[in-house]
Design a protein around this motif. Structure first.
Motif, mmCIF file in Angstrom:
data_model
loop_
_atom_site.group_PDB
_atom_site.id
_atom_site.type_symbol
_atom_site.label_atom_id
_atom_site.label_comp_id
_atom_site.label_asym_id
_atom_site.label_seq_id
_atom_site.Cartn_x
_atom_site.Cartn_y
_atom_site.Cartn_z
ATOM 1 N N ALA A 1 0.830 -1.202 0.000
ATOM 2 C CA ALA A 1 0.000 0.000 0.000
ATOM 3 C C ALA A 1 0.867 1.255 0.000
ATOM 4 C CB ALA A 1 -0.927 -0.011 1.218
ATOM 5 N N GLY A 2 1.926 1.220 0.792
ATOM 6 C CA GLY A 2 2.820 2.379 0.849
ATOM 7 C C GLY A 2 3.532 2.636 -0.458
ATOM 8 N N LEU A 3 4.024 1.572 -1.091
ATOM 9 C CA LEU A 3 4.702 1.744 -2.376
ATOM 10 C C LEU A 3 3.728 2.167 -3.462
ATOM 11 C CD1 LEU A 3 7.186 -1.268 -2.345
ATOM 12 C CD2 LEU A 3 7.730 1.149 -2.107
ATOM 13 N N GLY A 4 2.505 1.634 -3.400
ATOM 14 C CA GLY A 4 1.502 2.059 -4.368
ATOM 15 C C GLY A 4 1.228 3.544 -4.265
ATOM 16 N N THR A 5 1.158 4.041 -3.032
ATOM 17 C CA THR A 5 0.931 5.471 -2.816
ATOM 18 C C THR A 5 2.141 6.300 -3.261
ATOM 19 O OG1 THR A 5 -0.515 5.017 -0.935
ATOM 20 C CG2 THR A 5 0.397 7.226 -1.080
ATOM 21 N N ALA A 6 3.325 5.802 -2.935
ATOM 22 C CA ALA A 6 4.545 6.573 -3.207
ATOM 23 C C ALA A 6 4.971 6.523 -4.671
ATOM 24 C CB ALA A 6 5.672 6.065 -2.322
ATOM 25 N N PHE A 7 4.775 5.360 -5.332
ATOM 26 C CA PHE A 7 5.330 5.196 -6.673
ATOM 27 C C PHE A 7 4.301 4.823 -7.743
ATOM 28 C CE2 PHE A 7 8.750 4.251 -3.669
ATOM 29 C CZ PHE A 7 9.741 5.114 -4.126
ATOM 30 N N GLY A 8 3.095 4.469 -7.341
ATOM 31 C CA GLY A 8 2.082 4.081 -8.313
ATOM 32 C C GLY A 8 2.069 2.571 -8.548
ATOM 33 N N PHE A 9 1.005 2.097 -9.199
ATOM 34 C CA PHE A 9 0.790 0.660 -9.391
ATOM 35 C C PHE A 9 1.830 0.046 -10.331
ATOM 36 C CE2 PHE A 9 -1.160 -3.162 -11.065
ATOM 37 C CZ PHE A 9 -1.797 -3.704 -9.969
ATOM 38 N N ARG A 10 1.983 0.623 -11.501
ATOM 39 C CA ARG A 10 2.856 0.022 -12.513
ATOM 40 C C ARG A 10 4.309 -0.023 -12.057
ATOM 41 N NH1 ARG A 10 2.171 1.963 -18.626
ATOM 42 N NH2 ARG A 10 0.133 1.090 -18.105
ATOM 43 N N SER A 11 4.777 1.028 -11.418
ATOM 44 C CA SER A 11 6.168 1.069 -10.981
ATOM 45 C C SER A 11 6.460 0.064 -9.875
ATOM 46 C CB SER A 11 6.531 2.481 -10.489
ATOM 47 O OG SER A 11 6.419 3.419 -11.544
ATOM 48 N N SER A 12 5.405 -0.382 -9.181
ATOM 49 C CA SER A 12 5.585 -1.309 -8.048
ATOM 50 C C SER A 12 5.249 -2.750 -8.416
ATOM 51 C CB SER A 12 4.696 -0.860 -6.880
ATOM 52 O OG SER A 12 4.971 0.475 -6.511
ATOM 53 N N LEU A 13 4.980 -3.032 -9.687
ATOM 54 C CA LEU A 13 4.573 -4.383 -10.087
ATOM 55 C C LEU A 13 5.648 -5.424 -9.804
ATOM 56 C CD1 LEU A 13 2.585 -3.992 -13.443
ATOM 57 C CD2 LEU A 13 1.768 -4.936 -11.263
ATOM 58 N N SER A 14 6.899 -5.077 -10.029
ATOM 59 C CA SER A 14 7.976 -6.033 -9.796
ATOM 60 C C SER A 14 8.046 -6.406 -8.318
ATOM 61 C CB SER A 14 9.317 -5.452 -10.259
ATOM 62 O OG SER A 14 10.358 -6.389 -10.084
ATOM 63 N N TYR A 15 7.875 -5.415 -7.457
ATOM 64 C CA TYR A 15 7.853 -5.679 -6.009
ATOM 65 C C TYR A 15 6.658 -6.557 -5.649
ATOM 66 C CZ TYR A 15 7.892 -4.754 -0.980
ATOM 67 O OH TYR A 15 7.926 -4.886 0.392
ATOM 68 N N LEU A 16 5.511 -6.281 -6.249
ATOM 69 C CA LEU A 16 4.316 -7.102 -6.024
ATOM 70 C C LEU A 16 4.570 -8.556 -6.390
ATOM 71 C CD1 LEU A 16 1.253 -7.626 -5.556
ATOM 72 C CD2 LEU A 16 0.885 -6.862 -7.919
ATOM 73 N N LEU A 17 5.193 -8.785 -7.538
ATOM 74 C CA LEU A 17 5.500 -10.158 -7.952
ATOM 75 C C LEU A 17 6.441 -10.837 -6.959
ATOM 76 C CD1 LEU A 17 5.933 -9.674 -11.821
ATOM 77 C CD2 LEU A 17 3.986 -10.664 -10.592
ATOM 78 N N GLY A 18 7.381 -10.065 -6.407
ATOM 79 C CA GLY A 18 8.276 -10.611 -5.391
ATOM 80 C C GLY A 18 7.524 -11.010 -4.135
ATOM 81 N N ILE A 19 6.585 -10.167 -3.708
ATOM 82 C CA ILE A 19 5.769 -10.480 -2.527
ATOM 83 C C ILE A 19 4.941 -11.737 -2.780
ATOM 84 C CG2 ILE A 19 3.758 -9.729 -1.191
ATOM 85 C CD1 ILE A 19 6.202 -8.333 -0.212
ATOM 86 N N ILE A 20 4.316 -11.820 -3.948
ATOM 87 C CA ILE A 20 3.486 -12.988 -4.270
ATOM 88 C C ILE A 20 4.334 -14.251 -4.305
ATOM 89 C CG2 ILE A 20 2.130 -14.082 -6.108
ATOM 90 C CD1 ILE A 20 1.019 -11.292 -6.759
ATOM 91 N N ALA A 21 5.487 -14.178 -4.966
ATOM 92 C CA ALA A 21 6.361 -15.354 -5.065
ATOM 93 C C ALA A 21 6.872 -15.774 -3.691
ATOM 94 C CB ALA A 21 7.533 -15.057 -6.001
ATOM 95 N N GLY A 22 7.322 -14.813 -2.893
ATOM 96 C CA GLY A 22 7.843 -15.135 -1.572
ATOM 97 C C GLY A 22 6.775 -15.702 -0.651
#
Length: 202
Positions: A27-48
């Motif tokens: 949520a914090g990264l989405g607010t700070a950087f937007g959805f598209r810019s945080s997609l790689s981090y999201l994939l890391g969270i999902i994979a982990g």
């Protein structure tokens, strides 16, 4: 089996989707950087988090919990990184999205945080152990629970990132945007404290 699956999801969505280190960071990264810019981090969270699910399903978490030094080291490393991430979110550029040139954290930080997230082990472990979908076939039961909970992992984490990204589009005012970033960063730090307390009590 349909009823058992429904009960599994009714327990999994609020428990696994509640605020915690991973969800608050998204949520914090989405607010700070937007959805598209945080997609790689999201994939890391999902994979982990999916790896955490597999560790729980195979019983490998018992090996980790049996090594106090390893568990302590993981907790310390995760805590340090989360504090860094909270600072990065709080200090992220604010204002119109095209001017935000700084990059959000990528796949590896997200994966690492998910692996070391005590809330994930507690929440997923409780849901996985507390429900049975196919009583007379442990293998089929395990596969179905893995698939059902992997879906929950994808949905709840994507929704949290989308929630934060919605704020990034609304908060164009630099002062309000900075306040929102600091708020999400503070919530991230607080969520880690609660997760660690909960983990120490189990």
């Amino acid at each position: 089996m349909a009823n058992e699956l429904l009960f599994l999801w009714l327990a999994a969505f609020p428990l696994m989707g509640s605020p915690g280190p991973a969800t608050m960071s998204l949520a914090g990264l989405g607010t700070a950087f937007g959805f598209r810019s945080s997609l790689s981090y999201l994939l890391g969270i999902i994979a982990g988090t999916t790896v955490v699910l597999l560790l729980i399903a195979t019983g490998a978490t018992a090996l980790v919990l049996a090594q106090p030094l390893l568990l302590t080291a993981l907790t310390i490393v995760a805590g340090i990184y989360i504090l860094y991430l909270a600072w990065k979110i709080a200090m992220a550029p604010v204002g119109p999205m095209p001017l935000r040139l700084e990059q959000a954290p990528a796949f590896v930080p997200g994966f690492s945080l998910a692996i070391a997230n005590p809330k994930a082990f507690a929440a997923i472990g409780a849901v996985y152990a507390g429900h049975t979908l196919v009583a007379d076939s442990p293998m089929v039961d395990a596969v179905l629970k893995l698939a059902a909970l992997a879906l929950v992992i994808m949905i709840v984490n994507t929704l949290w990132l989308g929630f934060g990204a919605t704020f990034s589009r609304i908060l164009r005012n630099p002062t309000v945007g900075r306040a929102a970033n600091v708020l999400f960063a503070s919530m991230l730090v607080v969520s880690v404290g609660f997760a660690l307390i909960a983990a120490s009590e189990t």
